[in-house]
Write a protein that holds these residues in place. Structure first.
Motif, PDB file in Angstrom:
ATOM      1  N   PHE A 218      26.840  40.087  29.817  1.00  9.25           N
ATOM      2  CA  PHE A 218      28.180  40.273  29.255  1.00  9.25           C
ATOM      3  C   PHE A 218      29.108  39.118  29.608  1.00  9.25           C
ATOM      4  CE2 PHE A 218      26.916  44.690  28.537  1.00  9.25           C
ATOM      5  CZ  PHE A 218      27.512  44.921  27.308  1.00  9.25           C
ATOM      6  N   LYS A 219      28.903  38.503  30.745  1.00 12.72           N
ATOM      7  CA  LYS A 219      29.718  37.348  31.109  1.00 12.72           C
ATOM      8  C   LYS A 219      29.475  36.169  30.179  1.00 12.72           C
ATOM      9  CE  LYS A 219      30.275  38.537  35.987  1.00 12.72           C
ATOM     10  NZ  LYS A 219      29.910  38.219  37.397  1.00 12.72           N
ATOM     11  N   GLN A 220      28.307  36.161  29.522  1.00 10.92           N
ATOM     12  CA  GLN A 220      27.999  35.101  28.566  1.00 10.92           C
ATOM     13  C   GLN A 220      28.730  35.284  27.246  1.00 10.92           C
ATOM     14  OE1 GLN A 220      23.798  33.785  28.213  1.00 10.92           O
ATOM     15  NE2 GLN A 220      23.358  35.319  29.760  1.00 10.92           N
ATOM     16  N   VAL A 221      29.098  36.528  26.925  1.00 13.44           N
ATOM     17  CA  VAL A 221      29.674  36.801  25.604  1.00 13.44           C
ATOM     18  C   VAL A 221      31.142  37.210  25.652  1.00 13.44           C
ATOM     19  CG1 VAL A 221      27.425  37.440  24.676  1.00 13.44           C
ATOM     20  CG2 VAL A 221      28.889  39.219  25.623  1.00 13.44           C
ATOM     21  N   LEU A 222      31.646  37.558  26.831  1.00 14.05           N
ATOM     22  CA  LEU A 222      33.037  37.986  26.940  1.00 14.05           C
ATOM     23  C   LEU A 222      33.919  36.840  27.429  1.00 14.05           C
ATOM     24  CD1 LEU A 222      32.629  41.472  28.684  1.00 14.05           C
ATOM     25  CD2 LEU A 222      33.157  41.053  26.272  1.00 14.05           C
ATOM     26  N   LYS A 223      35.159  36.863  27.036  1.00 13.62           N
ATOM     27  CA  LYS A 223      36.112  35.911  27.567  1.00 13.62           C
ATOM     28  C   LYS A 223      36.292  36.195  29.062  1.00 13.62           C
ATOM     29  CE  LYS A 223      38.556  35.618  23.152  1.00 13.62           C
ATOM     30  NZ  LYS A 223      39.815  35.902  22.410  1.00 13.62           N
ATOM     31  N   ALA A 227      35.825  39.703  31.067  1.00 16.39           N
ATOM     32  CA  ALA A 227      34.693  39.813  31.988  1.00 16.39           C
ATOM     33  C   ALA A 227      35.162  40.207  33.386  1.00 16.39           C
ATOM     34  CB  ALA A 227      33.932  38.495  32.043  1.00 16.39           C
ATOM     35  N   GLY A 228      36.346  39.762  33.752  1.00 18.15           N
ATOM     36  CA  GLY A 228      36.901  40.102  35.054  1.00 18.15           C
ATOM     37  C   GLY A 228      37.331  41.553  35.163  1.00 18.15           C
ATOM     38  N   ARG A 229      37.301  42.258  34.060  1.00 22.20           N
ATOM     39  CA  ARG A 229      37.681  43.671  34.061  1.00 22.20           C
ATOM     40  C   ARG A 229      36.475  44.604  34.045  1.00 22.20           C
ATOM     41  NH1 ARG A 229      42.612  43.086  29.562  1.00 22.20           N
ATOM     42  NH2 ARG A 229      44.001  41.876  30.923  1.00 22.20           N
ATOM     43  N   MET A 230      35.295  44.034  34.271  1.00 19.45           N
ATOM     44  CA  MET A 230      34.098  44.863  34.372  1.00 19.45           C
ATOM     45  C   MET A 230      33.983  45.434  35.787  1.00 19.45           C
ATOM     46  SD  MET A 230      31.115  42.959  32.134  1.00 19.45           S
ATOM     47  CE  MET A 230      31.055  41.484  33.165  1.00 19.45           C
ATOM     48  N   HIS A 231      33.607  46.697  35.871  1.00 16.47           N
ATOM     49  CA  HIS A 231      33.487  47.369  37.160  1.00 16.47           C
ATOM     50  C   HIS A 231      32.210  48.196  37.168  1.00 16.47           C
ATOM     51  CE1 HIS A 231      37.775  46.403  37.785  1.00 16.47           C
ATOM     52  NE2 HIS A 231      37.935  46.798  36.533  1.00 16.47           N
TER      53      HIS A 231
END
Length: 314
Positions: A218-223, A227-231
């Motif tokens: 997901f870090k490859q496809v999200l801004k 991405a910093g809001r993934m938990h």
């Protein structure tokens, strides 16, 4: 629109319309109507738009999705119409029950939850219950999501979303091995750039060590900001400090109906004759690229050209 009609599945607070407009500085009487009229006239003037008769509410939710910016709403309309032309594979399903739900219900339940959070956010929930047969299952999952998104554009009134996914009962490595990163990138572009989805948080529930590999994808496809809001949460109970229990289904330790019940209700809603006709109509809102004044948009935003580094999981 000053009163939002009561919906069959999506609930709002009595003051949701006012609070959402206040957040984007369009709460004063007549301000939103003026914004809608400006955007409506702009749409009529676009020679490359195949469809120009969008409902006022649909136009209004676009403005809400861009935090009240008419200029950004123009770009959003252009993007979603262009995407329907350049990525038709995501918009060619009209019978949700027969073409999507029959296969999905064996492996996964998904739903926009009926109740809003106290911040007037909508929660999108997913619970994995089985195994995806192959990568095409992800395509069906994304298509179902897009049907809900189009339904929400015409019935809901929210500014932001939280996404929760219970991965406790799945073989996470098996799911990861079937992911098509290019497809995820395209779908996330449709949601965030085309539909204006503002994501306040992405919450995964899993105790598997493989969750790190999923986050890497997901870090490859999200801004970076998103991405910093993934938990990652080890248990559903950890969600309760973020999302109220009365919003969450019983599967997540809440008091709302089960994910299976909610999924079945969404299948019913998206299988009505009314929705089938609506989705055919709204999905025809593509573009005629021969009439576009410039090709700059395709080169800059469509996301189709280029190469994508694929993650290999041993």
């Amino acid at each position: 629109m000053e009163v939002i009609p009561k919906d069959r599945i999506l609930q709002l607070y009595p003051d949701t319309l006012y609070q959402v407009r206040k957040e984007i500085n369009l709460e004063k009487p007549g301000e939103m109507k003026r914004a809608v009229n400006i955007l409506k006239e702009w749409i009529k003037q676009q020679p490359h738009f195949i469809k120009k008769d969008f409902p006022d509410f649909y136009i209004e939710t676009a403005i809400v999705g861009t935090k009240g910016s008419i200029e950004r709403a123009k770009k959003q309309f252009d993007k979603v119409c262009t995407m329907k032309t350049l990525m038709p594979q995501f918009f060619n399903t009209h019978d949700v029950r027969k073409e999507l739900a029959v296969d999905l219900e064996k492996a996964i339940y998904l739903a926009m939850l009926p109740k809003l959070t106290k911040e007037h956010y909508r929660v999108f929930a997913t619970k994995v219950i089985g195994v995806f047969e192959n990568s095409s299952s992800y395509t069906k999952y994304f298509k179902f999501c897009l049907h809900m998104a189009e339904y929400a554009k015409n019935h809901d009134y929210v500014g932001s979303f939280r996404m929760v996914a219970d991965l406790t009962d799945c073989n996470l490595m098996d799911y990861i091995s079937k992911i098509n990163i290019l497809e995820i990138r395209q779908v996330m572009s449709i949601f965030m750039d085309g539909y204006g989805m503002k994501i306040k948080g992405i919450h995964f529930i899993s105790q598997s060590k493989a969750i790190d590999a999923l986050l890497t994808i997901f870090k490859q496809v999200l801004k970076p900001k998103i991405a910093g809001r993934m938990h990652v949460h080890k248990t559903c109970s950890e969600l309760h400090a973020i999302i109220e229990k009365d919003v969450l289904p019983i599967d997540f330790g809440g008091t709302e109906r089960s994910m299976k019940e909610l999924f079945d209700e969404w299948v019913d809603v998206l299988s009505t004759d009314e929705h089938k006709e609506y989705i055919k109509h709204i999905n025809s809102a593509g573009t005629d690229e021969s009439l576009r004044p410039t090709d700059k948009f395709n080169q800059e935003y469509a996301g189709l050209p280029g190469t994508f580094r694929l993650l290999t999981v041993d």
